[in-house]
Design an enzyme around this catalytic site. Structure first.
Site, PDB file in Angstrom:
ATOM      1  N   ASP A 128       1.052  -0.981  -0.219  1.00 31.54           N
ATOM      2  CA  ASP A 128       0.133   0.250   0.032  1.00 31.54           C
ATOM      3  C   ASP A 128       0.652   1.473  -0.232  1.00 31.54           C
ATOM      4  OD1 ASP A 128      -2.607  -1.028  -0.150  1.00 31.54           O
ATOM      5  OD2 ASP A 128      -2.349  -1.384   2.435  1.00 31.54           O
ATOM      6  N   ASP A 147      -7.273  -1.638  -4.593  1.00 27.08           N
ATOM      7  CA  ASP A 147      -8.177  -0.885  -3.517  1.00 27.08           C
ATOM      8  C   ASP A 147      -9.307   0.187  -4.020  1.00 27.08           C
ATOM      9  OD1 ASP A 147      -7.210  -3.312  -1.870  1.00 27.08           O
ATOM     10  OD2 ASP A 147      -5.453  -1.562  -1.127  1.00 27.08           O
TER      11      ASP A 147
END
EC number: 3.4.23.36
Length: 167
Positions: A128, A147
């Site tokens: 991330d 995401d």
């Protein structure tokens, strides 16, 4: 003389364009993750604006780090769920490829799910790096392109269903 269908019916639209879009999402997702992992150290942060940073973070769990500290079994569990979801989405795309908004939603979720599956298989965690924050409210959990694609796909599912109900 037999005539060819120039425009496929809604139920027989080709799967190929949708898989191509999913592949592009996966490609963008993986290229951004490779770039971040090669230029940042774990936890390193670069301020971009007053509300957005780039940061390298590893997520061993699911969304919002759900089950991130579960001992390792979650990697295999979420990989299996991602692969099962991908198979079902491909089936749905084959069946409903002519329904544009529905197929866009499926395609975004497919690309995002497979992008994160690749991370779990290759790295053992999801990479991330997008970090949004608001003064006084703190930081939203870091996320990635996969995401974002999943979230936009989910929003399109809701919009498509609302549209279908209102007809």
């Amino acid at each position: 003389m037999a005539t060819k269908k120039i425009f496929p019916s809604k139920s027989s639209a080709s799967l190929t364009p949708w898989l191509g879009i999913a592949f592009i999402i996966i490609l963008i997702d993986q290229l951004t993750k490779i770039t971040i992992t090669r230029t940042f150290q774990l936890g390193e942060e670069k301020v971009i604006t007053s509300f957005f940073n780039l940061v390298l973070a590893y997520n061993k769990g699911a969304a919002f780090s759900f089950l991130h500290d579960a001992g390792g079994w979650q990697r295999h569990f979420f990989t299996a769920i991602g692969l099962a979801a991908a198979a079902y989405i491909i089936y749905l795309l084959k069946k409903h490829g002519g329904q544009r908004m529905f197929s866009w939603a499926l395609t975004l979720v497919l690309g995002g799910a497979l992008g994160n599956v690749i991370d779990r298989v290759v790295y053992g965690h999801v990479v991330d790096f997008l970090d949004f924050h608001w003064e006084g409210l703190g930081h939203f959990p870091a996320f990635n392109v996969a995401d974002a694609a999943i979230c936009v796909g989910a929003a399109l599912f809701i919009l498509d269903e609302l549209r279908r109900v209102n007809k």
